[in-house]
Design a protein around this motif. Structure first.
Motif, mmCIF file in Angstrom:
data_model
loop_
_atom_site.group_PDB
_atom_site.id
_atom_site.type_symbol
_atom_site.label_atom_id
_atom_site.label_comp_id
_atom_site.label_asym_id
_atom_site.label_seq_id
_atom_site.Cartn_x
_atom_site.Cartn_y
_atom_site.Cartn_z
ATOM 1 N N SER A 1 0.903 -1.290 0.001
ATOM 2 C CA SER A 1 -0.070 -0.127 0.143
ATOM 3 C C SER A 1 0.914 1.406 -0.122
ATOM 4 O O SER A 1 1.889 1.152 0.317
ATOM 5 N N SER B 1 -0.572 -2.212 8.121
ATOM 6 C CA SER B 1 -0.137 -2.819 6.933
ATOM 7 C C SER B 1 1.195 -2.601 6.423
ATOM 8 O O SER B 1 1.493 -1.802 6.617
ATOM 9 N N ASN C 1 -1.542 -7.824 4.738
ATOM 10 C CA ASN C 1 -2.246 -6.853 4.001
ATOM 11 C C ASN C 1 -3.651 -7.246 3.312
ATOM 12 O O ASN C 1 -4.677 -6.475 3.495
ATOM 13 N N HIS C 2 -3.590 -8.239 2.324
ATOM 14 C CA HIS C 2 -4.866 -8.666 1.899
ATOM 15 C C HIS C 2 -5.756 -9.809 2.600
ATOM 16 O O HIS C 2 -6.688 -9.954 2.291
ATOM 17 N N LYS C 3 -5.100 -10.420 3.244
ATOM 18 C CA LYS C 3 -5.627 -11.514 4.227
ATOM 19 C C LYS C 3 -6.175 -12.499 3.120
ATOM 20 O O LYS C 3 -7.046 -13.080 3.618
ATOM 21 N N TRP C 4 -5.488 -13.006 1.997
ATOM 22 C CA TRP C 4 -5.825 -14.036 1.089
ATOM 23 C C TRP C 4 -5.803 -15.205 1.818
ATOM 24 O O TRP C 4 -6.607 -16.324 1.465
ATOM 25 N N TRP D 1 -8.014 -17.145 -2.295
ATOM 26 C CA TRP D 1 -6.760 -17.707 -2.694
ATOM 27 C C TRP D 1 -6.887 -18.965 -3.338
ATOM 28 O O TRP D 1 -7.735 -19.712 -2.817
ATOM 29 N N HIS E 1 -2.834 -18.484 -8.032
ATOM 30 C CA HIS E 1 -2.343 -17.473 -7.000
ATOM 31 C C HIS E 1 -1.062 -17.982 -6.334
ATOM 32 O O HIS E 1 0.007 -17.549 -6.407
#
Lengths: 165, 161
Positions: free
Chosen positions: A2, A70, B53-56, B127, B131
């Protein structure tokens, strides 16, 4: 990854210190082989990312870096420029001044204090948000980190061809 | 969770013992050291992006699992990759064998994530296998790029002949 929500003092601090470290890196006369520089930079990239995973991320969450918990481009900048190049400077003068024995302890102590002062400034401009951490714990981490750098550097010297010694 | 951590430690120790004795035949010690650190560092960055960040992929926040997966990022995955690169320079494999080894490497790493999902340690959220393949392909390209650059420099500076 980010981008920051607001480009304010902490981002400028990272940009400024990164540029400063790059300038110092190029201003210092070449002393090591490219291979040794390679190893120093990669070792500190590893130390930065791994250290922040251990201390900065869950489950411990001792601190946050920059505006959000993050991971962002400015975090990456610290791993790629700030940590590796500051360690390079420490190793550079260790080798240049041939520091051994007890003076080495003082040398590492001195650099850990200098880095601590930099961290204090970084803290003032909100680069760090301490959750379960205090600046004195950073001191121990910096001291150990620089000591490991010196050990790695000495180890790499075993493989250096005669023309670079 | 603690049992899984203990098993992970034992597995990684065994793996390290098996692999480390074979690594220095084809790779210079500085190549092994630098590749290991670089791969491990990149894996930490991947962890930040994918898990935080994305919590995939979501993972139990407990300390035991954290350390188990950290050990895998510090030992198992980096040394498996360095071992693969070591085999590229080995004369015992035909080119087709090296391709199969590379495919096996991808299969192990993708399978590793699905194995942890099967055990209930990972929860995939958006996910999938593509990926996962992309993640390991990026790692593979970055690590092989680093090794190529380092080997070029090592030869130019006469660290290796």
């Amino acid at each position: 990854m980010s981008f920051p929500e607001h480009f304010d003092m902490n981002e400028w601090f990272i940009v400024g210190t990164s540029l400063l470290m790059i300038v110092i890196f190029f201003l210092l006369p070449r002393r090591f082989s490219v291979t040794q520089i390679f190893v120093i930079l990669v070792f500190n990239f590893f130390a930065g990312t791994t250290g922040d995973t251990f201390f900065g991320g869950p489950p411990y969450n001792f601190y946050d870096i920059m505006d959000r918990p993050s991971f962002g481009y400015f975090d990456l900048s610290t791993y790629v420029f700030d940590f590796p190049l500051s360690a390079y400077v420490v190793i550079y003068f260790f080798d240049k001044w041939h520091i051994r024995g007890l003076p080495l302890f003082g040398y590492l102590l001195g650099w850990a204090i200098v880095t601590l002062i930099m961290e204090r400034v970084a803290d003032l401009v909100n680069v760090f948000t301490y959750i379960h951490w205090n600046i004195y714990e950073s001191f121990v981490v910096y001291f150990i980190s620089y000591a490991l750098n010196i050990l790695v550097f000495i180890w790499t010297k075993r493989y250096v061809p005669q023309k670079y010694v | 969770m603690v049992i899984y951590l203990i098993l992970t430690i034992l597995f990684n120790l065994l793996f390290l013992t098996l692999v480390s004795s074979k690594l220095y035949k084809n790779l210079h010690p500085l190549e092994v050291f630098t590749c290991w650190l670089f791969i491990s560092g990149v894996l930490q960055v991947f962890k930040f992006i994918i898990f935080l960040n994305h919590k995939w992929i979501q993972c139990d926040p407990g300390a035991a699992l954290f350390w188990a997966f950290q050990i895998d990022r510090l030992v198992f995955i980096p040394f498996l990759t360095v071992w693969l690169f070591d085999q590229y320079f080995s004369k015992t494999w035909l080119p087709a064998g090296k391709v199969l080894l590379t495919l096996g490497w991808f299969l192990i790493l993708v399978g590793f994530q699905y194995f942890n999902q099967l055990l209930g340690f990972f929860r995939f959220s958006g996910w999938n296998a593509v990926h996962s393949l992309t993640e390991w392909l990026i790692l593979y390209l970055l690590a092989s790029g680093l090794l190529f650059a380092l080997r070029t420099v090592l030869k130019r500076e006469a660290f290796m002949t």
